[in-house]
Structures are given as C-alpha cells and as structure tokens.
Design a protein around this motif. Structure first.
Motif, PDB file in Angstrom:
ATOM      1  N   ILE A 118      -2.104   7.586  15.879  1.00 28.63           N
ATOM      2  CA  ILE A 118      -1.333   7.731  17.105  1.00 28.63           C
ATOM      3  C   ILE A 118       0.002   7.024  16.948  1.00 28.63           C
ATOM      4  O   ILE A 118       0.185   6.155  16.100  1.00 28.63           O
ATOM      5  N   SER A 119       0.959   7.425  17.773  1.00 30.76           N
ATOM      6  CA  SER A 119       2.286   6.829  17.713  1.00 30.76           C
ATOM      7  C   SER A 119       2.247   5.387  18.215  1.00 30.76           C
ATOM      8  O   SER A 119       1.668   5.106  19.257  1.00 30.76           O
ATOM      9  N   GLY A 120       2.853   4.496  17.470  1.00 32.49           N
ATOM     10  CA  GLY A 120       2.924   3.097  17.893  1.00 32.49           C
ATOM     11  C   GLY A 120       2.328   2.133  16.885  1.00 32.49           C
ATOM     12  O   GLY A 120       3.045   1.322  16.292  1.00 32.49           O
ATOM     13  N   PRO A 121       1.002   2.176  16.641  1.00 30.50           N
ATOM     14  CA  PRO A 121       0.394   1.262  15.661  1.00 30.50           C
ATOM     15  C   PRO A 121       0.949   1.503  14.263  1.00 30.50           C
ATOM     16  O   PRO A 121       1.364   2.617  13.930  1.00 30.50           O
ATOM     17  N   PRO A 122       0.937   0.478  13.412  1.00 34.30           N
ATOM     18  CA  PRO A 122       1.542   0.604  12.078  1.00 34.30           C
ATOM     19  C   PRO A 122       0.701   1.423  11.108  1.00 34.30           C
ATOM     20  O   PRO A 122      -0.503   1.576  11.278  1.00 34.30           O
ATOM     21  N   ALA A 123       1.387   1.945  10.083  1.00 34.53           N
ATOM     22  CA  ALA A 123       0.722   2.632   8.972  1.00 34.53           C
ATOM     23  C   ALA A 123       0.767   1.680   7.785  1.00 34.53           C
ATOM     24  O   ALA A 123       1.809   1.486   7.165  1.00 34.53           O
ATOM     25  N   LEU A 124      -0.353   1.064   7.455  1.00 36.38           N
ATOM     26  CA  LEU A 124      -0.405  -0.025   6.491  1.00 36.38           C
ATOM     27  C   LEU A 124      -0.835   0.473   5.113  1.00 36.38           C
ATOM     28  O   LEU A 124      -1.740   1.298   4.992  1.00 36.38           O
ATOM     29  N   GLY A 125      -0.164  -0.049   4.087  1.00 29.59           N
ATOM     30  CA  GLY A 125      -0.532   0.266   2.717  1.00 29.59           C
ATOM     31  C   GLY A 125      -0.735  -1.021   1.925  1.00 29.59           C
ATOM     32  O   GLY A 125      -0.043  -2.020   2.158  1.00 29.59           O
ATOM     33  N   PHE A 126      -1.700  -1.025   0.982  1.00 26.80           N
ATOM     34  CA  PHE A 126      -2.035  -2.219   0.214  1.00 26.80           C
ATOM     35  C   PHE A 126      -2.244  -1.859  -1.246  1.00 26.80           C
ATOM     36  O   PHE A 126      -2.498  -0.699  -1.594  1.00 26.80           O
ATOM     37  N   GLY A 127      -2.177  -2.884  -2.079  1.00 32.81           N
ATOM     38  CA  GLY A 127      -2.638  -2.776  -3.457  1.00 32.81           C
ATOM     39  C   GLY A 127      -4.079  -3.261  -3.514  1.00 32.81           C
ATOM     40  O   GLY A 127      -4.409  -4.303  -2.940  1.00 32.81           O
ATOM     41  N   ARG A 131      -1.621  13.767   1.378  1.00 25.84           N
ATOM     42  CA  ARG A 131      -0.214  13.412   1.195  1.00 25.84           C
ATOM     43  C   ARG A 131       0.078  12.118   1.943  1.00 25.84           C
ATOM     44  O   ARG A 131      -0.315  11.948   3.111  1.00 25.84           O
ATOM     45  N   ILE A 132       0.793  11.219   1.288  1.00 27.85           N
ATOM     46  CA  ILE A 132       1.151   9.930   1.878  1.00 27.85           C
ATOM     47  C   ILE A 132       2.634   9.668   1.613  1.00 27.85           C
ATOM     48  O   ILE A 132       3.116   9.862   0.488  1.00 27.85           O
ATOM     49  N   ILE A 133       3.330   9.239   2.634  1.00 23.12           N
ATOM     50  CA  ILE A 133       4.754   8.926   2.518  1.00 23.12           C
ATOM     51  C   ILE A 133       4.920   7.412   2.463  1.00 23.12           C
ATOM     52  O   ILE A 133       4.444   6.687   3.325  1.00 23.12           O
ATOM     53  N   THR A 134       5.605   6.946   1.417  1.00 26.51           N
ATOM     54  CA  THR A 134       5.864   5.517   1.230  1.00 26.51           C
ATOM     55  C   THR A 134       7.368   5.321   1.015  1.00 26.51           C
ATOM     56  O   THR A 134       8.158   6.266   1.127  1.00 26.51           O
ATOM     57  N   ALA A 135       7.737   4.089   0.682  1.00 26.27           N
ATOM     58  CA  ALA A 135       9.159   3.783   0.477  1.00 26.27           C
ATOM     59  C   ALA A 135       9.759   4.580  -0.671  1.00 26.27           C
ATOM     60  O   ALA A 135      10.966   4.843  -0.696  1.00 26.27           O
ATOM     61  N   SER A 136       8.943   4.974  -1.633  1.00 18.89           N
ATOM     62  CA  SER A 136       9.453   5.724  -2.783  1.00 18.89           C
ATOM     63  C   SER A 136       9.452   7.229  -2.553  1.00 18.89           C
ATOM     64  O   SER A 136       9.892   7.997  -3.415  1.00 18.89           O
ATOM     65  N   THR A 163       0.236   1.306  -8.804  1.00 19.87           N
ATOM     66  CA  THR A 163       0.693   2.399  -7.951  1.00 19.87           C
ATOM     67  C   THR A 163       1.357   1.859  -6.693  1.00 19.87           C
ATOM     68  O   THR A 163       2.394   2.375  -6.246  1.00 19.87           O
ATOM     69  N   ALA A 164       0.775   0.829  -6.102  1.00 18.76           N
ATOM     70  CA  ALA A 164       1.356   0.240  -4.895  1.00 18.76           C
ATOM     71  C   ALA A 164       2.737  -0.336  -5.174  1.00 18.76           C
ATOM     72  O   ALA A 164       3.661  -0.199  -4.358  1.00 18.76           O
ATOM     73  N   GLN A 165       2.921  -0.973  -6.337  1.00 14.76           N
ATOM     74  CA  GLN A 165       4.242  -1.514  -6.668  1.00 14.76           C
ATOM     75  C   GLN A 165       5.272  -0.411  -6.798  1.00 14.76           C
ATOM     76  O   GLN A 165       6.415  -0.566  -6.342  1.00 14.76           O
ATOM     77  N   ARG A 166       4.890   0.706  -7.398  1.00 16.09           N
ATOM     78  CA  ARG A 166       5.838   1.831  -7.498  1.00 16.09           C
ATOM     79  C   ARG A 166       6.077   2.457  -6.140  1.00 16.09           C
ATOM     80  O   ARG A 166       7.210   2.787  -5.776  1.00 16.09           O
ATOM     81  N   ALA A 167       5.009   2.631  -5.347  1.00 12.76           N
ATOM     82  CA  ALA A 167       5.140   3.296  -4.048  1.00 12.76           C
ATOM     83  C   ALA A 167       5.986   2.484  -3.070  1.00 12.76           C
ATOM     84  O   ALA A 167       6.734   3.045  -2.265  1.00 12.76           O
ATOM     85  N   PHE A 168       5.880   1.163  -3.161  1.00 13.00           N
ATOM     86  CA  PHE A 168       6.596   0.298  -2.223  1.00 13.00           C
ATOM     87  C   PHE A 168       7.857  -0.316  -2.837  1.00 13.00           C
ATOM     88  O   PHE A 168       8.389  -1.301  -2.309  1.00 13.00           O
ATOM     89  N   ASP A 169       8.321   0.264  -3.971  1.00 15.41           N
ATOM     90  CA  ASP A 169       9.529  -0.229  -4.648  1.00 15.41           C
ATOM     91  C   ASP A 169       9.428  -1.725  -4.933  1.00 15.41           C
ATOM     92  O   ASP A 169      10.353  -2.508  -4.653  1.00 15.41           O
TER      93      ASP A 169
END
Length: 476
Positions: A111-120, A163-168, A199-205
């Motif tokens: 839902i709109s509002g809560p964060p979309a969190l990514g981790f290594g 599909r996941i959208i990250t900083a990269s 992968t997380a390091q590449r995805a999150f620059d």
C-alpha cells in the motif's frame, strides 16, 4: 434538594441527554482510540525489533550530522579492524536500501505510504533479523526472498520471477523463499526483499561499502563494554552503539508512520469535541430558557444564584462523566476495529494485545469532563440571573444585542483574516500555514454561528413573505 432537582431535570429530557452525551462519546472515543492504537502498534514494533535483533551486540555506523539519511556508509576495509577488537565474536557488513517489489499487475506491491525495504542476506542468525518460513535463502546473484504478506497478496510462489526496482534500476529476480521479520510477517504494510550481499551492494549502489556493520560478542562480554572497545578502534566519523539502541531507533522510524495516523485521529477527535461543545452549549442554553419559571421559583424560595449555577453544572458533570466513561469503552473497541481494518487494507500489524494504558483512560475522562463542564458555564451563569418574579411571569433574559453583534463581527473578521493569511502569505512551511488556518477556521466558525441569529430572522421574513401574502389573499 439542588442535587436531587438536577438529577430529575436530567432524566426528564432523555433525548437531550442522549444527543449531548453522543457528542462527548464520539470525541472521547476518537481520543482514546488514537492513544490505544498508537500504544499497541508501538509496543508491537518494540517487541518485533527487540526479538529480531536480540543477537546483535553492537552496530557500527556513520555519525549522524543532521538526520538518519545523512549517515555515511561504512567502508569495507573497516571490517577487519572491528574483527580484531578483543571481545568480538563475529562481525559482518550489512547492506540496506529501497527495493520496490512490482506486483503481478505491474504496479508497486503493498500500500502507499509504508516503506519498501531491501536487505543483504546474512547466514549468521544472530545478525539477520529475517527468518525463512518457506523455500531457501538467496544463494546466487539473481536470487531474492520476500515477506509473506507481499507474497500472499500478489500470489507469488517460490520459483517465480519477480521484478524489483532499486537504486541501480529495474531487474528481474528469482524468488527462492519467503521470510518473516523475526517472528512477524507484518510491518504495517512495509514490503521486504533480501538479496545476497554482493547483489544488494550492486542494487543499492554500495559496492565496496556497507550501510552498517553488525557485531556479536564473545560470551561474558557486556554489550556496552564491547561498544566502548569497538568505538576506540573507529575513526571519528563512525560510531558504535549497542544492539538495543539500534533496535529502538529502527522501531522509532516505523513509529513515525504510526504517529501520522494517530495525529489524524486526534484531529478528528478535536473536531468532534469542538462541535460537541456547541451542541452542549446550545442544549443547556435551551434548557435554561425552558426552565425560566422553575428557576424563578427556586430563587423565590431562597435558592441563591450560586446554588442555581451548581445545579446546572452538576447536570453537566453527570453528562460528562457518564459520556466519558462510555467514550473510553467505545475508544477501546474503536481501536480494535481499526486494527482489523489495517489488516483488511494490507497493513497488518504484528501480533500483540491491545495496550490500554492508564494515560489513555485518564486523558479520555479529563477531556470529556472538561469540554462538557466549560460548555455549560455560560448557560449556568445565565440561569443564575433569573429573578424570583420569573416564577409568576415569563421573563426573557437578554444580553446586550449591540455588544453581541460587535463580538460576532470581530470574531468572523479575525477568522477570515487568519485563514487568508495562512493561504496567501509567503510562509513556506505547511505547518506554519496550518498554525494560522486552524485557529482562523475555529474563530470563523464561532463568529458565523453567533451571526446566524441576526441573519435568520430577516431571511425568514423574506422567505415567508410570499406565503404570508398568499394566506392573506386566501382569507380575504
């Protein structure tokens, strides 16, 4: 005698009692519901983060200068220095960032509002707050695991390509498993995705650096002592805090979203109580007007003006007490219903009991009693002005029409001025604008309500003129 008369008068008009009580019940219910729900969510998050990060003794991170967003990443070459500190059992680099999962319909999951969190992902259970509930942990560069709530909502299954959208940028990954944060699957709508560390390091620059370092302690080494030792080995731009401190701060970040919702409910409570105060004021004003002869008789048999005032205020106190108690109970039920509602819209909360703290009950009772009491003050004062002669004749009590008109115009004008100033002035910050618009709207409402008596009669004459002429013609 005065108290018995007040109780009898109160019970004589059950409709008035119901309407005035309803206004207080709703206002108090919103206040108590906001506090109970907020306390419940805060308690749930504290428990979730404490459990999930129980094994982390120390966290190494960049020093904050302004906000959490400006902390510098931790370079990978700092990890060996931390591992060499006496008392450190293990230490690993932790990577985190924003990872927006795309649903099956092509729109962002959750839902709109809560964060979309990514981790290594970490294989050290003490340092990894995520727990596999289905499938397996990510092992290859294209692997990912996501949270149970998102998987169920989007009907993802292990083995799906998502599909996941990250900083990269945007990329597809193979879902190898489903995870929970600690023992919970729900973080108020936040989505979770975890990749291999590389992968997380590449995805999150974050190539060659980490968001933080997680450290575990040797047996018998206190967390605070280990934090002190690690701090001594760090450059001045980095800090070492205990895992408990890091967990509390992470929980507080989630609570910020909850505070927005709680303030929204409190705003509704303020509106309900504000409107309710007008209902109570008008109800007692009408009551005093209807009891002119009764009040005059009381004065004629020796009741003082103070006793008359206390009689009216005692009625208000009874209404406020009963309505506030009902409002407190309604607020608890309201909080429970809101919690269910969160789950229905995809923002389920971690499992915990409702937190009905003494502060919530006291706040509800005080707010309800105070609003009711002060709303009845002016009608009570007017009741004390009824002369003994009113026992035999209808006596209409009126104040100064001219003064009342001037006050009404002044309040209305001031309210309009504050609203326009908040809307048009170059204030910049939204909070500064609302600090003017809010009080201005209140003054405008009060002034407009006071002016209605000067507008209603002339308007009634104009509207009723054709009807009057028609009646005269019919009679003729």
């Amino acid at each position: 005698m005065i108290l018995r008369l007040a109780v009898r008068n109160l019970l004589a008009s059950k409709l008035r009692l119901f309407l005035t009580s309803l206004a207080v019940v709703l206002g108090v219910g919103f206040v108590v519901g906001a506090f109970v729900l907020g306390d419940t969510i805060n308690s749930a998050f504290d428990g979730v983060f404490d459990t999930a990060n129980a094994g982390t003794a120390v966290q190494v991170r960049g020093v904050k200068t302004v906000s959490e967003a400006d902390r510098q990443p931790v370079p990978a070459d700092l990890l060996p220095a931390v591992l060499a500190v006496d008392g450190v059992r293990t230490a690993e680099g932790e990577v985190s960032g924003t990872a927006q999962i795309i649903g099956t319909d092509g729109t962002p999951a959750g839902i709109s509002g809560p964060p979309a969190l990514g981790f290594g992902w970490s294989d050290d259970a003490d340092l990894n707050p995520l727990r596999i509930t289905e499938g397996a942990a990510p092992a290859r560069p294209g692997d990912v695991v996501i949270d149970r709530t998102t998987a169920d909502a989007e009907r993802f299954t292990v083995g799906d390509r998502i599909r996941i959208i990250t900083a990269s940028g945007s990329a597809e990954y193979t879902m190898t498993g489903i995870v929970a944060f600690g023992t919970a699957n729900d973080l108020v709508g936040a989505t979770l995705a975890a990749f291999t560390v590389g992968t997380a390091q590449r995805a999150f620059d974050s190539a060659g650096r980490f968001t933080t370092l997680g450290v575990t302690a040797d047996p018998g080494v206190p967390d605070a002592e280990l934090a002190r030792r690690v701090q001594a080995a760090l450059p001045a731009t980095f800090e070492a805090v205990t895992g408990a401190t890091a967990s509390a701060e992470a929980s507080d970040q989630f609570k910020g979203f909850v505070d927005i919702f709680r303030n929204f409910l409190l705003a509704f409570a303020a509106i309900a109580l504000f409107v309710g105060s007008f209902i109570i004021f008008n109800a007692f004003k009408i009551t005093v007007a209807q009891r002119t002869r009764q009040l005059g008789l009381m004065r004629a048999v020796g009741a003082s003006s103070g006793q008359v005032v206390r009689s009216v205020l005692f009625e208000a106190a009874l209404i406020g007490l009963v309505a506030s108690v009902i409002g407190v109970a309604f607020g608890v039920v309201f909080a429970a219903l809101l919690r269910v509602g969160f789950g229905l819209v995809g923002a389920s909360l971690p499992s915990t009991t409702l937190q009905v703290l003494p502060r919530s009950i006291i706040a509800g009772l005080v707010v309800g009693m105070v609003v009711t009491f002060f709303s009845a003050l002016v009608p009570a004062w007017k009741a004390s002005r009824v002369p003994p002669i009113a026992a035999m004749h209808d006596v209409q009590l009126t104040g100064s029409p001219r003064m009342r008109l001037l006050v009404s115009i002044a309040l209305t004008g001031l309210g309009i001025g504050l609203v326009l100033l908040g809307l048009l002035a170059p204030l910049g910050a939204l909070a500064a604008r609302f600090s003017l618009i809010g009080p201005g709207a209140v003054l405008l409402f009060i002034g407009s309500a006071m002016l209605t008596q000067y507008v209603a009669r002339p308007l009634a004459r104009v509207i009723g003129a054709p009807i009057s002429r028609e009646s005269i013609s019919a009679t003729s």
